[in-house]
Design a protein around this motif. Structure first.
Motif, PDB file in Angstrom:
ATOM      1  N   LEU A  62      -2.531 -25.322  34.682  1.00  0.00           N
ATOM      2  CA  LEU A  62      -3.248 -26.144  35.248  1.00  0.00           C
ATOM      3  C   LEU A  62      -2.591 -26.295  36.658  1.00  0.00           C
ATOM      4  N   ARG A  84      -0.014 -27.197  45.450  1.00  0.00           N
ATOM      5  CA  ARG A  84      -1.144 -26.707  44.311  1.00  0.00           C
ATOM      6  C   ARG A  84      -0.886 -25.358  44.127  1.00  0.00           C
ATOM      7  N   HIS A  85      -1.070 -24.989  42.818  1.00  0.00           N
ATOM      8  CA  HIS A  85      -1.035 -23.401  42.621  1.00  0.00           C
ATOM      9  C   HIS A  85       0.236 -22.935  42.899  1.00  0.00           C
ATOM     10  N   PRO A 134      -4.327 -19.723  38.619  1.00  0.00           N
ATOM     11  CA  PRO A 134      -4.821 -18.535  37.842  1.00  0.00           C
ATOM     12  C   PRO A 134      -3.760 -17.260  37.979  1.00  0.00           C
TER      13      PRO A 134
END
Lengths: 361, 532
Positions: free
Chosen positions: B201, B121-122, B205
């Motif tokens: 998403l 994730r990310h 960020p």
């Protein structure tokens, strides 16, 4: 090759057919409008149609505008185009040739940009007397407050590692390490509201607070959905505190299945930033008088009482009755954090840049 | 013929794309061009431009690798479920990113990939994997369709002359497939180059691309100058890369004998295992998030139930029309957008193949551009440009399929052009010698061979329209024009299990509808003798 052209011809016919279907789709709605209760004003031909520009989250019950049409003979055509930021930016680009007569949904975080772009012409509604002073942000009456709500941290009651958080400082307490998820202020309106809340609370010390949040394991997502449904317990995530709205607990009750008696979430009222949504008559409208009537209608109790269960915010008109779920589970902060639209617009870029430096670097 | 066919696509492109985009850029930079210089020299901007380029390149390469086994199997071997596999790969294409993102995260959680060093994730890997998931279909369907029609005589000849199967594949097959591979990869590249929601998403960020930066400057900050400067950079990069692609393709254009489906039945244990591995491997990758989504759509309050589906027939709270009306709206827009893509894209393809000189090159690059241009630039451009008289389309129903059609046209052009270019003139001559009338020649050869590619391209245009959420969000829509992606977005925007379940159910319905339409489309093969 001729065969390919024939194929094109068939498709052209199909497209024409599609269009005619579309127009026949439209005609029943026109008929429906004519079916509305007999109009008091007989001068039908002069009934103007107003275009109401809104953001995508605008939603009212079926037929709410019919009462308005019946009373005034003015028809209302709603047009939604993107989120509030898209709507305001688009209006600023088309200020010389607006696409609508009235805009709904510009909030206090975007208000100054709209005012600077001279989007609106003044209209002073008599119903403003029912609206609390604190919501009336434009002394020149270019915009009229329609609804308001609080952007606040929510927590999942059964999953907290310690006691329920009650202050902003609890979010940087080691007990709540890796528990809090909020949104990027550059891509999300609740995320931006929370940044403003921390600046309103801590003043020049806000970067230290955010550094402490980072040290305490805050998680940042792009938008509300991936925070609430991605990382928060509600969607199967493992974080117990999320940036959301004061009205999220009543929504959890209303849209629960099977029904529940009380919401699974609570609100951290100390973190609340007040968001106010306005409507305004767009400069350049050909029907300023009718547009003013629409503003009056939107501030009237019929429309105002329709707001809470559709948009999950509070009516600006203090005479409007709240639905039961809101009375029981909804609450607003007694002393929400606020900031003037001028201050927000003047510092938006600098603050978000600094936020990026602290949180994302 | 090329000239005649080029007129309509040229006008369409000029009015609905070039003019609006140029106008917006002029609005942003007309008074002060210096912002462009600042963008090109600012360190942060350069990082963004670099990241945009490399993630698109990496996504494209990874898509090619993951898609290759399934493309090979579908093109070369007949097996049970082949037609279904060809249809099902399209499904990811229409799924809203919010929904897919959620499904991916759930999958990662289940396999423990969200913690520690395995954390996905990310990370940039999450972006790449999601891009592959969305784009495998482009390669499988475009290249697979082309490959299945390629005759096998040349490979057999090479092998007769002593080449090993691998040598024959490398020296004979790959060069012949090249135009189609380049075509589909250029689409994948542009798609990932301008990807928006996946980057926001899944990338987290810290990552931004030119596309997300244009949105941030234009919408969040209201700074049209910087957005316009970034748009110039984006379009220039796309033009340069497309031109490079054309140039590389120019060297490998070769005619081949394209026929009907030439796939042969998988024979022997080894071949069957190879097919099963190829289909199963890529299939599993595509299926897992979809299965998670289906499971979520059936879950309500801890139980498995069809309740989420049943409640969609009624008017769902928070939606201005019923979910079924939203499906009908989406189908209507999809049909119109596919029609536009078919007409403009089909004529464009003819013009690109048979046209001359400058017009041919302009259309070849120009018709791809909308796919590589920011939704913000196009959306705002339309708002300030198509605003007068009969061209005031700003709040017209029509602007939605037109915008979606613009994005669908490249799929049609890129699917059809390699096929039409590859038709060997000697095939037409041979048919004529054998007594076929000119009409029969056109029907039996051009149409028969070109139709599958046309159908593939139009199918993508339709699927894009069903799932599109970018440029159309800038266009004013009345509440009863709610489409499925907008409905899903709205349902997911308010807390409550009921709304979430309905959003998942609606996503599944979107998948099923897409699959059904693509399945029907795949069967429409005039004179194709029922192959595939």
């Amino acid at each position: 090759m001729k065969n390919l052209f024939r194929l094109f011809a068939i498709i052209c016919a199909l497209v024409v057919f599609t269009v005619s279907c579309a127009s026949s789709d439209e005609s029943p709605s026109v008929v429906a409008a004519d079916d509305a209760p007999p109009l008091e004003v007989t001068d039908n031909d002069n009934c103007p149609t107003l275009t109401l520009a809104t953001h995508d989250s605008f939603f009212v019950s079926d037929g709410v505008f019919d009462t308005f049409t019946a009373d005034t003979c003015i028809k209302v055509k709603q047009v939604a185009a993107g989120d509030a930021g898209q709507m305001v930016s688009a209006a600023a680009l088309t200020v010389d040739n607006p696409t609508a007569d009235v805009m709904f949904g510009i909030d206090n975080t975007f208000l100054q940009r709209g005012l600077d772009a001279e989007l609106f012409q003044p209209y002073q509604s008599e119903l403003l007397s029912t609206v609390p002073e604190a919501l009336q942000l434009d002394p020149e009456y270019r915009v009229t407050p329609i609804d308001y709500g609080d952007v606040c941290a929510n927590y999942w009651i059964d999953a907290l590692p310690g006691a329920a958080p009650s202050t902003l400082d609890d979010l940087i307490d080691p007990t709540n390490a890796n528990q809090f998820v909020t949104q990027n202020p550059e891509t999300s309106s609740p995320g931006f509201a929370f940044l403003l809340a921390t600046i309103a609370r801590y003043g020049d010390g806000w970067p230290d607070y955010w550094q402490a949040l980072v040290d305490n394991g805050v998680s940042i997502t792009a938008g509300w959905e991936d925070a609430y449904y991605g990382e928060f317990i509600a969607g199967g995530g493992d974080r117990s505190i999320v940036m959301s709205y004061a009205s999220s607990p009543p929504a959890e009750v209303i849209f629960a299945d099977p029904p529940i008696d009380a919401p699974p979430t609570g609100v951290l009222f100390d973190s609340c930033f007040r968001q106010i949504e306005f409507a305004g008559v767009l400069a350049g409208t050909e029907n300023p008088i009718a547009a003013g009537q629409l503003i009056d209608f939107m501030l009237g109790t019929t429309f105002q009482q329709d707001i809470p269960l559709n948009m999950f915010v509070y009516p600006a008109n203090s005479d409007a009755q709240l639905p039961e779920t809101f009375e029981n589970f909804g609450a607003l902060a007694d002393e929400p954090l606020t900031m003037t639209p001028a201050e927000i617009e003047a510092n938006r870029e600098a603050w978000t840049e600094q936020w990026v430096e602290i949180v994302l670097s | 013929m090329g000239v005649a066919a080029s007129a309509l696509p040229m006008v369409f492109l000029a009015v609905f794309f070039v003019w609006p985009v140029a106008n917006l850029i002029w609005r942003g930079l007309g008074d002060d061009i210096s912002r462009l210089g600042e963008v090109l020299t600012g360190e942060r901007f350069l990082r963004v431009i670099w990241f945009t380029l490399w993630q698109a390149c990496a996504s494209t390469a990874l898509t090619a690798v993951i898609a290759a086994p399934l493309t090979w199997a579908i093109a070369n071997r007949r097996f049970t479920g082949r037609r279904v596999a060809r249809v099902l790969v399209t499904v990811p294409f229409v799924l809203p990113t919010v929904v897919v993102g959620g499904a991916f995260i759930a999958v990662m959680d289940r396999f423990g990939l969200n913690d520690g060093s395995l954390r996905l994730r990310h990370t940039v890997w999450a972006i790449l994997i999601a891009h592959v998931f969305f784009n495998v279909a482009v390669v499988v369907r475009t290249v697979g369709g082309f490959w299945s029609q390629l005759d096998r005589e040349q490979e057999l000849a090479a092998q007769t002359l002593g080449a090993t199967p691998w040598q024959a594949f490398r020296e004979v097959t790959i060069p012949r497939l090249a135009p189609s591979v380049w075509s589909s990869l250029s689409i994948v590249f542009l798609f990932t180059f301008t990807s928006f929601a996946v980057v926001l998403l899944l990338g987290g960020p810290r990552r931004s691309t030119i596309e997300t930066e244009i949105y941030r400057w234009a919408v969040t900050r209201g700074d049209i100058s910087t957005a316009a400067a970034l748009s110039v950079v984006q379009i220039a990069a796309v033009v340069a890369l497309v031109a490079l692609n054309q140039w590389l393709q120019g060297g490998v254009a070769a005619t081949s004998s394209l026929l009907g489906d030439r796939a042969i039945a998988a024979k022997g244990r080894r071949q069957r295992v190879a097919v099963a591995a190829a289909v199963g491997g890529t299939g599993l990758f595509l299926a897992v998030p979809v299965v998670v989504l289906i499971e979520r759509s059936l879950r309500l309050g801890g139980n498995l139930t069809f309740e989420n589906y049943l409640s969609l027939g009624d008017r769902v709270r928070l939606l201005p029309v019923s979910a079924l009306d939203a499906v009908a709206n989406s189908l209507l827009f999809g049909l119109a957008a596919a029609g536009i893509a078919l007409v403009i894209g089909g004529m464009g393809a003819i013009a690109v193949v048979h046209g001359t000189g400058a017009i041919r090159h302009m259309l070849s690059v120009g018709l791809l551009l909308p796919l590589g241009t920011s939704a913000v630039t196009l959306g705002f451009g339309v708002l300030i440009t198509l605003d007068k008289g009969w061209l005031d389309l700003r709040s017209s129903w029509w602007i939605i399929p037109i915008t979606q059609g613009l994005i669908g046209i490249p799929f049609v052009v890129r699917a059809v052009v390699p096929v039409m270019r590859a038709i060997d003139p000697s095939m037409r001559e041979a048919a004529a010698v054998l007594g076929a009338s000119p009409r029969q020649v056109r029907r039996e050869i051009d149409l028969r061979i070109g139709t599958r590619a046309l159908v593939t391209g139009v199918g993508f245009a339709f699927a894009i329209s069903l799932g599109e959420f970018g440029a159309t969000s800038f266009v004013g829509r009345s509440p009863d024009q709610l489409t499925v992606p907008l409905a899903i977005e709205r349902l997911l925007g308010t807390p409550g299990d009921l709304l979430r379940g309905q959003a998942m159910a609606l996503s599944v319905i979107l998948m099923v509808v897409t699959a059904a339409v693509v399945l029907v489309g795949d069967r429409v093969h005039p004179g194709d003798g029922g192959v595939l």
